[in-house]
Design an enzyme around this catalytic site. Structure first.
Site, mmCIF file in Angstrom:
data_model
loop_
_atom_site.group_PDB
_atom_site.id
_atom_site.type_symbol
_atom_site.label_atom_id
_atom_site.label_comp_id
_atom_site.label_asym_id
_atom_site.label_seq_id
_atom_site.Cartn_x
_atom_site.Cartn_y
_atom_site.Cartn_z
ATOM 1 N N GLU A 19 23.221 22.129 -19.109
ATOM 2 C CA GLU A 19 24.325 23.070 -19.348
ATOM 3 C C GLU A 19 23.842 24.463 -19.768
ATOM 4 O OE1 GLU A 19 26.701 20.676 -21.964
ATOM 5 O OE2 GLU A 19 27.243 19.349 -20.316
ATOM 6 N N ASP B 60 24.830 26.393 -27.197
ATOM 7 C CA ASP B 60 25.956 25.725 -26.535
ATOM 8 C C ASP B 60 26.539 24.646 -27.448
ATOM 9 O OD1 ASP B 60 27.667 24.334 -24.899
ATOM 10 O OD2 ASP B 60 26.222 23.942 -23.310
#
Ligand code: AMP
Length: 607
Positions: free
Chosen positions: A171, A193
């Site tokens: 990600e 994140d």
């Protein structure tokens, strides 16, 4: 050639994007939202609901509404994270046949990749409806800190959803790709994140279209859900003090607390104070209705969650050290994931890195956009982008005495491979067993067991004579494979893998078929319903015109044939309406439509 989509399979929300006309764009779902809840429910009638529809009925169907499965994917039944999830979940979590985790809804057991597959399938349908074509391939993102089992299980979920997973990408790397794609940047980036269930930090450099990850770290059980849990605890504790009732033991009350906690948390990202009102949350012993009514301030929320935020920055320090960089050597800080909207997270990131995080990325969409860019690159729809990612966990084997010998160090660029020579230790030994693990502890038992690899068919010989070369590979997806070669004969050796929590190929095939059949069934039912609704409409209109038409036809002596035919068609259509045969329903409707147009012509002439 059809498009390859990029999917961000999130803990709480998922997002799908595609690369068209030279740029990546997020695809909105039917309701116009760009993200879809990662929630699956099974209704009393056995119908499956996914996304917004599942979220909407979660309170009244809490026991059979499954959410946040990303926290369970690829985990062992006995892992501490699963124990924690069981304590706080409103749905039923049960032990699977491979010591894996399964969930139960309406009496049926589902594997976690199967549930994740239903969410992925929903994202596939969103893309198909938008693009008007069948989608068969995807790039799916996972937290950088996911281990081999979690990655493999996510890939299985993609297959169960009916897609070929071209690549699993991390990600934060996807976010960096979306941030830097098409720009001529030479920067060192920190991507922080914090999503619904997981935390990742990646440090990478971007230069001349090459994205080079230097180090990654994280916690795959730390995210927005934990912030919500702190609020739930706070509210439940306050309620228990007042009424001596623990609301968390009541499934429906817990689901309402959960929704209220998340709502309050999000509101406190904008406001300093918010009211929490949950009327009729519990019925007391004397049958009196109990209400939960309180307020929460941003300061209280920050006190409740500060240690969670601090935990993320301890991981950031470690990852910077791994990357060999000081905090001031980071040029840009990019915040990704819905939970980074919390002011405490933003302030802490600014103070930790001594720079204002970049505001020009959308925290909910940037990961899917990066996945779509990578998808386009892999399918030749845009210039190749070079992603040099790393493995976040050390890979190794158990050695004598229970120790852990590292074979591939963490933060090694993937794909990569390393070989080791093993010899037999007993006379006439014909097989060798190797325990492969991922983790950072010196002790094997503290790391994650990926599998026991048994190499069979060795030549019976005195101890130490037979040599076996074993190669450990990590693919660009971060997935581990093991192969072996008999050094004496040069022949590849067969391997049996045991002790994994993953699904067997047979199970996956069965799930693919079940899922496909279910979807075909649903599509067929929808088609039948649409045809029935059309026939009912036509019947109504024919019957509405019937008296007028009858009067005209009888008065002009033309009518008995036409009227008899119309009556027969109406009777047939009414008789057939319960059939599930789409073609038959279509034929009835067409015949009635022809009668309707004759009737309409007559009615017009009479007007
Ligand atoms: P993601 O996995 O990136 O979709 O992030 C979802 C998480 O972000 C959930 O836990 C949400 O509650 C949280 N979130 C979304 N919006 C906000 C907000 N405005 N303030 C705080 N948390 C938020």
């Amino acid at each position: 050639m059809s498009h390859v989509i990029g999917i961000d399979l999130g803990t709480t929300y998922s997002c799908v994007a595609v690369f068209t006309n030279g740029q990546a764009q997020v695809i909105p779902n039917k309701t116009g939202y760009k993200t879809t809840p990662s929630i699956v429910a099974v209704t009393e009638s056995g119908r499956r609901l996914v996304g917004q529809m599942a979220k909407r009925q979660a309170i009244t169907n809490a026991r059979h509404t499954v959410y946040a499965t990303k926290r369970l994917i690829g985990r062992k039944w006995s892992s501490p994270q699963v124990v924690r999830a069981i304590e706080t979940c409103t749905y039923e979590i049960v032990r699977g046949p491979h010591d894996d985790v399964r969930v139960k809804a309406r009496g049926k057991m589902y594997s976690v990749p199967e549930v994740a597959g239903m969410v992925l399938q929903e994202m596939k349908i969103v893309a198909e409806e938008f693009l008007g074509e069948e989608i068969t391939e995807a790039v799916i993102t996972v937290p950088a800190y996911f281990n081999d089992s979690q990655r493999q299980a996510t890939k299985d979920a993609g297959r169960i959803a009916g897609m070929d997973v071209l690549r699993i990408i991390n990600e934060p790397t996807a976010a960096a790709l979306a941030y830097g794609f098409g720009k001529d940047l030479d920067r060192t980036l920190a991507v922080y994140d914090l999503g619904g269930g997981t935390f990742d930090i990646s440090i990478l450099t971007m230069k001349n279209g090459v994205f080079d990850v230097l180090a990654s770290g994280g916690d795959s059980f730390l995210g927005g859900e934990d912030f919500d849990a702190r609020i739930i605890e706070h509210l439940a504790f306050g309620f228990a003090r007042e009424h001596s009732v623990d609301l968390r033991h009541d499934t429906m009350a817990l689901q309402r607390l959960k929704d209220a906690a998340e709502k309050a948390k999000c509101e406190l990202s904008e406001a300093n104070q918010t009211d929490i009102n949950l009327p009729f949350i519990f019925t007391g012993e004397g049958n009196e209705a109990l209400h939960l009514q309180t307020e929460l301030t941003r300061e209280q929320l920050e006190d409740l969650c500060i240690d969670l935020v601090e935990r993320t920055f301890r991981i950031c320090s470690q990852v910077l050290e791994d990357a060999g960089l000081g905090r001031t050597e980071i040029d840009d800080v990019v915040l990704v994931g819905g939970q980074t909207r919390m002011p405490l997270v933003q302030r802490s990131a600014e103070s930790f890195f001594s720079r204002t995080p970049k505001k020009d990325v959308h925290p909910d969409e940037v990961v899917a956009l990066g996945a779509a860019i990578q998808a386009a690159s892999l399918s030749g729809k845009t210039a190749e982008v070079l992603l040099l990612d790393i493995t976040p966990h050390s890979l190794g084997i158990m050695v004598f005495g229970g120790g852990f010998e590292v074979i591939i160090e963490r933060n090694t660029t993937v794909p990569t491979e390393a070989s080791r020579i093993f010899t037999t230790v007993k006379d006439n030994q014909t097989s060798v067993k190797i325990l492969v693990l991922q983790g950072e502890s010196d002790r094997a038992e503290d790391n994650d067991l990926l599998g026991e690899f048994v190499f069979e068919g060795l030549r019976p010989a005195p101890a130490g004579e037979v040599e076996l070369e074993v190669t450990f590979s990590i693919s660009a997806d971060g997935i581990v494979s093991v192969s072996a070669r008999d050094l004496e004969t040069g022949k590849a050796k067969s391997i049996t893998v045991t002790a994994t929590t993953g699904l067997t190929e047979d199970e996956i095939q069965k799930m693919i078929e079940e899922n496909r059949d279910y979807l075909l069934d649903i599509r067929h039912s929808e088609e039948v319903e649409a045809k029935r609704a059309a026939i009912r409409r036509t019947i109504r209109e024919v019957e509405k015109l019937l008296p007028v038409v009858k009067e005209f036809l009888l008065s002009s002596n033309l009518g008995s044939d036409t009227l008899a035919k119309a009556t027969k068609l109406l009777k047939n259509a009414k008789q057939d309406i319960d059939t599930k045969d789409v073609a038959e329903l279509g034929r009835d409707d067409e015949a009635l439509q022809r009668t309707l147009s004759v009737f309409q012509g007559i009615a017009q002439r009479m007007a």
